[in-house]
Design a protein around this motif. Structure first.
Motif, short mmCIF file in Angstrom:
data_model
loop_
_atom_site.label_atom_id
_atom_site.label_comp_id
_atom_site.label_asym_id
_atom_site.label_seq_id
_atom_site.Cartn_x
_atom_site.Cartn_y
_atom_site.Cartn_z
N ARG A 1 3.82 6.61 -4.48
CA ARG A 1 4.93 7.02 -5.33
C ARG A 1 4.48 7.23 -6.77
O ARG A 1 5.09 7.94 -7.53
N SER B 1 0.77 -1.23 0.00
CA SER B 1 0.00 0.00 0.00
C SER B 1 0.82 1.30 0.00
O SER B 1 0.52 2.19 -0.79
N PRO B 2 1.86 1.45 0.84
CA PRO B 2 2.55 2.73 0.85
C PRO B 2 3.18 3.07 -0.50
O PRO B 2 3.27 4.24 -0.87
N ALA B 3 3.59 2.08 -1.21
CA ALA B 3 4.29 2.31 -2.47
C ALA B 3 3.38 3.00 -3.48
O ALA B 3 3.86 3.67 -4.39
N LYS B 4 2.05 2.81 -3.32
CA LYS B 4 1.11 3.41 -4.25
C LYS B 4 1.31 4.92 -4.37
O LYS B 4 1.16 5.47 -5.44
#
Ligand code: FES
Lengths: 254, 238
Positions: B11, B6-9
């Motif tokens: 970017r 999820s956190p990579a989204k």
């Protein structure tokens, strides 16, 4: 008691459905709603008619299998209980009772009154794991939790995942379910390490299947566990915070 | 694992657009733009109370809004500094409402045969889309009537008192203003409570206050705004 049921009959997921009238005769007021359906089904069986498919398991309000829309009310007219805890004494002799399955795009109908709620499982899966020390159990009060917080967390954990919140919501939103599942972890120290990734992942997954909250509050009254709307507010707040914090996590990872 | 996905989204797209891409983010946008619009509605109503002081004061107030900050800031620039964010808030509010309505329609393809029995949803909350559209149409009319003068044959630029009185002396137009303000009041009745929920400003101890705040705001705004057509029709002002 003699009643008339109008039951949603649908042969399969893509088959057309309709309301069909069935008489329910000699029903005792002491019966639970599901026992009444059992009797009706026995009669249908004896007549060679396909019995009404409906979900149930524990029949004591803890498993969340038994959701039915009864006379336009999720889990029927008695607030704070599941369908299995509803008794026929809540109805009057001669009543017509309309019984429909949960209806939402996120809950496809399997057959008659049984719906597929596995979209809820997808939301839980998206939440992932929590980090806990393994090995022998730690001392009982090693991690201190204020009593009020523990109770608030338990209030959220009372969610049995029945789907009444979605069924009652004019937008078919799953906010109350998702918020409860997020909150019961995010309120406790054990839920902190993954708090921000969890809320973002679960909300994003929820939005793949369900509508968006317009703060009607119908879910709260439909919930057999009377879970509070306050958890939805907490989820909204945490989601925004997560959008900040998770970015920082990304930058740390380079 | 979803936990690491999820956190990579974030970017992939601009942070704000990423947030706005979610329904919860859109509700934040609706709440925050709603606060801006609500602030405007309150200020607008209070400012218009100058109508009760008479023509000279009302017109002076109207002109003052254009000369604020002068002579350092040129004429009407300050007014536009207010108008542009308002317009932005208005557009965001409408776009988010539109997009969320589509999301919700998609999620509710199946309808119950038995009409739902509403236990918690108020009439105001269930008619937000309608009251919103009514307010939108009304704002268009209102601008054409009293800001631009397109639909007001007696319009004189720079004389809001006169313009308001000639417009609202017409019973039909006065009725339109009254009806639209009732819709606005209902919109605020639900919106001013709901926005706290959307941005998670929530404390069980103050939840009752949120209700009172929303009811109070809706009442004050409806009474204040409706007083103008009523007072003009009855000849008290004019
Ligand atoms: S059957 Fe388990 S909750 Fe009703």
């Amino acid at each position: 008691m003699d009643l008339t049921l109008q039951v949603w009959r649908q042969a399969g997921p893509n088959a057309p459905g309709r309301l069909v009238d069935y008489p329910a005769k000699d029903i005792s007021p002491e019966m639970s709603f599901l026992e009444m359906l059992d009797i009706v089904n026995e009669n249908l069986n004896a007549q060679g008619i396909e019995p009404i498919a409906f979900d149930h398991d524990c029949r004591e309000g803890i498993c969340g299998m038994c959701g039915l829309m009864i006379n336009g009310l999720a889990h029927g007219p008695q607030l704070g209980t599941a369908t299995c805890q509803l008794h026929m004494r809540k109805f009057n002799d001669g009543d017509t009772i309309v019984i429909e399955p949960w209806k939402a795009a996120g809950f496809p109908i399997v057959r008659d009154l049984a719906v597929d709620r596995s979209t809820f499982d997808r939301i839980i899966e998206a939440g992932g794991f929590i980090t806990v020390p393994t090995g022998s159990a730690s001392d009982a009060n090693l991690t201190l939790v204020p009593k009020e917080v523990a109770e608030w967390s338990m209030d959220a954990a009372a969610c049995i995942g029945c789907g009444a919140c979605v069924a009652a919501c004019p937008n078919s939103a799953a906010q109350l379910f998702t918020a409860a599942k997020i909150a019961h972890l995010s309120l406790l120290p054990q839920g902190q390490p993954e708090r921000w990734t969890r809320v973002e992942a679960m909300v994003d997954k929820m939005e793949e299947f369900f509508g968006s909250c317009t703060n009607h509050g119908e879910c709260e009254t439909a919930c057999p566990k009377e879970i509070s709307l306050d958890f939805i507010a907490l989820m909204n707040k945490d989601y925004m915070k997560a959008k900040f914090k998770n970015r920082r996590l990304v930058s740390q990872a380079g | 694992m979803a936990v690491t996905e999820s956190p990579a989204k974030g970017r992939r797209s601009l942070w704000l657009l990423d947030l706005y891409g979610s329904a919860v983010g859109k509700k934040w946008a609706m709440a925050l733009s709603g606060i801006v619009l609500l602030g405007f509605v309150i200020a607008h109503m209070i400012g218009n109370l100058h109508m009760y002081e008479g023509a000279a004061e009302m017109n002076e107030y109207g002109e003052y809004l254009r000369v604020i900050g002068g002579p350092i800031i040129p004429h009407t620039v300050f007014l536009w500094l207010i108008r542009l964010p308002l317009l932005a808030a208005f557009l965001i509010h409408i776009h988010a409402a539109y997009a969320l309505t589509i999301t919700n329609n998609r999620a509710t393809i199946d309808k119950y045969k038995q009409p739902r029995e509403w236990l918690a949803a108020s009439y105001a909350s269930r008619t937000m889309r309608w009251s919103g559209v009514i307010v939108l149409l009304f704002v268009a009319w209102h601008l054409a009537d009293l800001t631009l003068g397109w639909v007001n044959p007696d319009f004189i630029s720079g004389e809001p008192f006169h313009n308001t009185v000639v417009s609202l002396s017409n019973v039909g137009i006065a009725a339109l203003y009254i009806a639209a303000n009732i819709a606005l009041g209902m919109h605020i009745f639900h919106g001013a409570w709901s926005l706290f929920q959307s941005i998670g400003v929530n404390n069980p101890r103050f939840n009752q206050w949120r209700r009172w705040l929303a009811q109070g705001l809706a009442t004050v705004i409806v009474i204040g705004n409706i007083s103008f057509p009523v007072m003009i029709l009855t000849g008290v002002v004019g």
